[in-house]
Design a protein around this motif. Structure first.
Motif, PDB file in Angstrom:
ATOM      1  N   ASP A 397     -15.064   6.690  24.975  1.00 13.93           N
ATOM      2  CA  ASP A 397     -16.074   5.733  24.528  1.00 13.93           C
ATOM      3  C   ASP A 397     -16.911   6.329  23.386  1.00 13.93           C
ATOM      4  O   ASP A 397     -17.096   7.549  23.301  1.00 13.93           O
ATOM      5  N   LEU A 398     -17.443   5.437  22.555  1.00  9.27           N
ATOM      6  CA  LEU A 398     -18.300   5.859  21.430  1.00  9.27           C
ATOM      7  C   LEU A 398     -19.534   6.621  21.913  1.00  9.27           C
ATOM      8  O   LEU A 398     -20.100   7.432  21.181  1.00  9.27           O
ATOM      9  N   ASP A 399     -19.938   6.404  23.172  1.00 11.48           N
ATOM     10  CA  ASP A 399     -21.171   7.048  23.672  1.00 11.48           C
ATOM     11  C   ASP A 399     -21.034   8.567  23.798  1.00 11.48           C
ATOM     12  O   ASP A 399     -22.017   9.262  24.010  1.00 11.48           O
ATOM     13  N   ARG A 400     -19.804   9.095  23.680  1.00 12.14           N
ATOM     14  CA  ARG A 400     -19.646  10.550  23.851  1.00 12.14           C
ATOM     15  C   ARG A 400     -20.362  11.334  22.750  1.00 12.14           C
ATOM     16  O   ARG A 400     -20.709  12.499  22.953  1.00 12.14           O
ATOM     17  N   PHE A 401     -20.599  10.707  21.592  1.00 12.92           N
ATOM     18  CA  PHE A 401     -21.217  11.450  20.488  1.00 12.92           C
ATOM     19  C   PHE A 401     -22.703  11.681  20.733  1.00 12.92           C
ATOM     20  O   PHE A 401     -23.233  12.723  20.365  1.00 12.92           O
ATOM     21  N   ALA A 402     -23.384  10.735  21.374  1.00 10.37           N
ATOM     22  CA  ALA A 402     -24.801  10.943  21.707  1.00 10.37           C
ATOM     23  C   ALA A 402     -24.932  11.822  22.953  1.00 10.37           C
ATOM     24  O   ALA A 402     -25.897  12.562  23.105  1.00 10.37           O
ATOM     25  N   ARG A 403     -23.933  11.753  23.871  1.00 12.40           N
ATOM     26  CA  ARG A 403     -24.002  12.545  25.100  1.00 12.40           C
ATOM     27  C   ARG A 403     -23.527  13.982  24.886  1.00 12.40           C
ATOM     28  O   ARG A 403     -23.756  14.849  25.716  1.00 12.40           O
ATOM     29  N   GLY A 404     -22.805  14.212  23.778  1.00  6.78           N
ATOM     30  CA  GLY A 404     -22.305  15.558  23.512  1.00  6.78           C
ATOM     31  C   GLY A 404     -21.040  15.893  24.268  1.00  6.78           C
ATOM     32  O   GLY A 404     -20.587  17.035  24.281  1.00  6.78           O
ATOM     33  N   ARG A 405     -20.440  14.894  24.927  1.00  7.66           N
ATOM     34  CA  ARG A 405     -19.230  15.145  25.716  1.00  7.66           C
ATOM     35  C   ARG A 405     -17.997  14.893  24.831  1.00  7.66           C
ATOM     36  O   ARG A 405     -17.236  13.955  25.044  1.00  7.66           O
ATOM     37  N   LEU A 406     -17.824  15.762  23.813  1.00  4.44           N
ATOM     38  CA  LEU A 406     -16.715  15.592  22.883  1.00  4.44           C
ATOM     39  C   LEU A 406     -15.409  16.100  23.505  1.00  4.44           C
ATOM     40  O   LEU A 406     -15.426  16.925  24.410  1.00  4.44           O
ATOM     41  N   ILE A 407     -14.299  15.570  23.007  1.00  4.04           N
ATOM     42  CA  ILE A 407     -12.976  16.019  23.458  1.00  4.04           C
ATOM     43  C   ILE A 407     -12.305  16.616  22.232  1.00  4.04           C
ATOM     44  O   ILE A 407     -11.595  15.942  21.501  1.00  4.04           O
ATOM     45  N   ASP A 408     -12.597  17.900  21.982  1.00  9.51           N
ATOM     46  CA  ASP A 408     -12.229  18.491  20.701  1.00  9.51           C
ATOM     47  C   ASP A 408     -10.784  18.972  20.688  1.00  9.51           C
ATOM     48  O   ASP A 408     -10.466  20.056  21.165  1.00  9.51           O
ATOM     49  N   GLU A 409      -9.914  18.144  20.115  1.00  5.96           N
ATOM     50  CA  GLU A 409      -8.484  18.447  20.103  1.00  5.96           C
ATOM     51  C   GLU A 409      -8.030  19.182  18.846  1.00  5.96           C
ATOM     52  O   GLU A 409      -6.842  19.441  18.687  1.00  5.96           O
ATOM     53  N   ALA A 410      -8.959  19.509  17.942  1.00  2.00           N
ATOM     54  CA  ALA A 410      -8.534  20.165  16.697  1.00  2.00           C
ATOM     55  C   ALA A 410      -7.729  21.415  17.013  1.00  2.00           C
ATOM     56  O   ALA A 410      -6.746  21.729  16.343  1.00  2.00           O
ATOM     57  N   ALA A 411      -8.144  22.155  18.061  1.00  2.00           N
ATOM     58  CA  ALA A 411      -7.444  23.383  18.421  1.00  2.00           C
ATOM     59  C   ALA A 411      -6.202  23.084  19.257  1.00  2.00           C
ATOM     60  O   ALA A 411      -5.253  23.860  19.248  1.00  2.00           O
ATOM     61  N   GLY A 412      -6.206  21.976  19.979  1.00  2.00           N
ATOM     62  CA  GLY A 412      -5.115  21.699  20.895  1.00  2.00           C
ATOM     63  C   GLY A 412      -3.906  21.080  20.216  1.00  2.00           C
ATOM     64  O   GLY A 412      -2.792  21.191  20.695  1.00  2.00           O
ATOM     65  N   SER A 413      -4.097  20.446  19.055  1.00  4.25           N
ATOM     66  CA  SER A 413      -2.998  19.786  18.383  1.00  4.25           C
ATOM     67  C   SER A 413      -2.223  20.779  17.541  1.00  4.25           C
ATOM     68  O   SER A 413      -2.718  21.835  17.191  1.00  4.25           O
ATOM     69  N   GLY A 414      -1.016  20.398  17.202  1.00  5.42           N
ATOM     70  CA  GLY A 414      -0.167  21.297  16.451  1.00  5.42           C
ATOM     71  C   GLY A 414      -0.644  21.516  15.019  1.00  5.42           C
ATOM     72  O   GLY A 414      -0.407  22.548  14.419  1.00  5.42           O
ATOM     73  N   ILE A 415      -1.302  20.528  14.465  1.00  2.98           N
ATOM     74  CA  ILE A 415      -1.702  20.616  13.052  1.00  2.98           C
ATOM     75  C   ILE A 415      -3.160  20.177  12.947  1.00  2.98           C
ATOM     76  O   ILE A 415      -3.620  19.330  13.695  1.00  2.98           O
ATOM     77  N   ALA A 416      -3.913  20.842  12.077  1.00  3.73           N
ATOM     78  CA  ALA A 416      -5.356  20.542  11.978  1.00  3.73           C
ATOM     79  C   ALA A 416      -5.577  19.125  11.486  1.00  3.73           C
ATOM     80  O   ALA A 416      -4.970  18.698  10.520  1.00  3.73           O
ATOM     81  N   HIS A 417      -6.448  18.392  12.133  1.00  3.34           N
ATOM     82  CA  HIS A 417      -6.841  17.076  11.613  1.00  3.34           C
ATOM     83  C   HIS A 417      -8.202  16.662  12.122  1.00  3.34           C
ATOM     84  O   HIS A 417      -8.787  17.294  12.953  1.00  3.34           O
TER      85      HIS A 417
END
Lengths: 417, 89
Positions: A397-417
């Motif tokens: 949900d969009l509310d994750r940005f105000a709550r700080g509950r990000l799901i940061d996949e930049a490191a988990g994915s094969g290529i940076a995006h």
């Protein structure tokens, strides 16, 4: 008229001179109102229309596309399907998409040519191998098939790779998702369109949204180049143009739009039967069933809505590809293009109700939207039908940005995006 | 290769520059800033299609500056040293 696609109907139509085929989808004029409106005739929008009708029985639906269906990122990606993600939330969403892809041809009665040819993400250093091992562990814990590959394993799967002693990026091993692969991108759009149209959805092309109808603080429909169309619930799946529509609806999104380029070579005989990703060269390559080598790389680092791409990144991608596969040095490149992708700070999608009640979002897939089409469609359809999140979409949900509950996949994915 | 105008060095190749964000996105000040306001500053963007004003860094001279550009045509209409509207008084 012949509706069903099968070997028998091919034979029958062959004898009849191909005169009896029914059009794949209808092109009706828009009605004044619907139960639901979907903005965007790419894979995600078309899949939403299909699942809304199929899973929820909501068939009084308009799908509005400003150009032609599948003409945006759905027709511009490199067709890779995988679910090897780091966080459980991501594994759930991409895993859902992957499992639906496996049976999609049968579900839609349309051959989307899904081919589980395996995906290899290379590691080019000892540190890279440690990261790869950590990644494999996390992905396995998520219940997704993934293996750690040694150099010998890589050599077995991609013998034409540059294993030379003077290779700039020597191979130490990699991660392997055997069930990953590719699908025919256009067929995914056309298959969903045909199936949705059969179930009663009106697919309306060349219909651009100029404004939203907002009454008492709620979205009640849209104003389009073909007149006003009303509905109690509207969903948007417009990728790189999400911010443009959001501005019309009176809110902002955590999105930057960038051009993502790809190119294909002339068609050659089969030489590469898997998808190879090299995070260090920033390049990935596969071979299409037609024989073209499909090559993709990193984002242009200049915010852009121009569907062209700039030269420096293309130059880097070609250089990286030649470093990986010197044998491809003789190939002629046939086409180059770019799609406008919606990049979010945590590289995860945004799904949920927007700040304007009655308007629902499916965006933020960034560089990886194609692989997620069946899940994006399932989850937005669930929201439009019920007004509530599916368990799988709630963390996005969009509310994750105000709550700080990000799901940061930049490191988990094969290529940076 | 596109040329970008550094206000200090003149026209240079685009690969010498790094995008720094939308101009005018000022950091909130004070102790009573809401989570929504912080999220707005940190994450929410106008992301305009068409004319845009952005902060860029010229990596070779290390200076930040403001550049006016069109996000569709990529035409640059000008660049200038940072003023008060870009980084606050």
């Amino acid at each position: 008229m012949t509706r069903h696609y099968s070997a028998l109907s091919l034979l029958r139509e062959g004898i009849a001179g191909q005169t009896g085929w029914e059009k794949a989808w209808r092109s009706p004029d828009p009605k004044a109102s619907y139960d639901a409106i979907i903005i965007g005739g790419g894979g995600h929008g078309l899949a939403t229309a299909y699942y809304l009708a199929k899973n929820h029985g909501v068939t009084n639906v308009a799908l509005l596309e400003k150009g032609w269906i599948g003409g945006g990122n759905t027709g511009r990606n490199t067709t890779v399907v995988r679910s090897n993600y780091f966080y459980p939330e991501s594994a759930a969403i991409y895993g859902l998409a992957h499992s639906l892809y496996k049976t999609l041809s049968k579900d839609l009665n349309y051959n989307v040519m899904f081919s589980a040819r395996g995906i290899l993400t290379l590691a080019h250093s000892e540190a890279g191998m440690e990261t790869a091992a950590r990644s494999v562990n996390a992905i396995q814990v998520n219940g997704i098939d993934c293996e750690l590959f040694s150099v010998e394993d890589v050599r077995r799967v991609v013998p034409i790779y540059n294993f030379g002693p003077d290779a700039r990026y020597p191979v130490y091993g990699g991660t392997w998702q055997p069930s990953g692969g590719t699908a025919r991108h256009d067929a995914v759009a056309w298959g969903y369109a045909r199936a949705a149209s059969r179930l009663g959805v009106d697919i309306i092309q060349n219909c651009e949204i100029t404004d939203f109808i907002i009454e008492n603080g709620r979205c009640r429909g849209v104003v389009t180049s073909r007149g006003a169309i009303r509905a109690e619930r509207t969903g948007m799946a417009v990728a790189g143009h999400s911010s443009v529509l959001a501005a019309k609806a009176g809110f902002r999104l955590p999105i930057n739009s960038y051009a993502l380029q790809a190119c294909v070579s002339e068609p050659v005989k089969p030489i590469l039967d898997t998808v190879v990703i090299s995070p260090d060269t920033g390049v990935y390559v596969s071979q299409s069933d037609k024989g073209e080598l499909v090559i993709g790389g990193a984002l242009d680092r200049i915010p852009s809505y121009g569907q062209r791409g700039n030269l420096p990144v293309l130059e880097g991608v070609i250089a990286g590809m030649l470093e990986m596969f010197p044998i491809f040095g003789q190939l002629k490149m046939m086409r180059q293009w770019a799609g406008i992708v919606d990049v979010v700070p945590d590289s995860s999608p945004i799904i949920g109700e927007s700040p304007l009640p009655g308007l629902f979002l499916n965006c933020g897939w960034g560089t990886g939207g194609f692989k997620a089409i069946p899940a994006g469609g399932t989850l937005l359809a669930h929201l439009l039908a019920t007004g509530r999140h599916h368990d799988i979409s709630r963390p996005f949900d969009l509310d994750r940005f105000a709550r700080g509950r990000l799901i940061d996949e930049a490191a988990g994915s094969g290529i940076a995006h | 290769m596109q040329l970008f105008p550094c206000p200090f060095c003149g026209p240079r190749e685009e690969s010498e520059f790094h995008y720094g964000g939308e101009a005018g996105n000022l950091r909130p000040d004070g102790t009573d800033v809401t989570a929504e306001r912080w999220a707005g500053y940190l994450h929410m963007r106008d992301n305009p299609k068409g004319p845009t004003r952005e902060i860029w860094m010229h990596l070779t001279c290390g200076e930040f500056f403001a550049m006016s550009r069109d996000s569709v045509s990529h035409k640059v209409s000008g660049s200038s040293a940072l003023g008060e509207t870009e980084h606050g008084a």
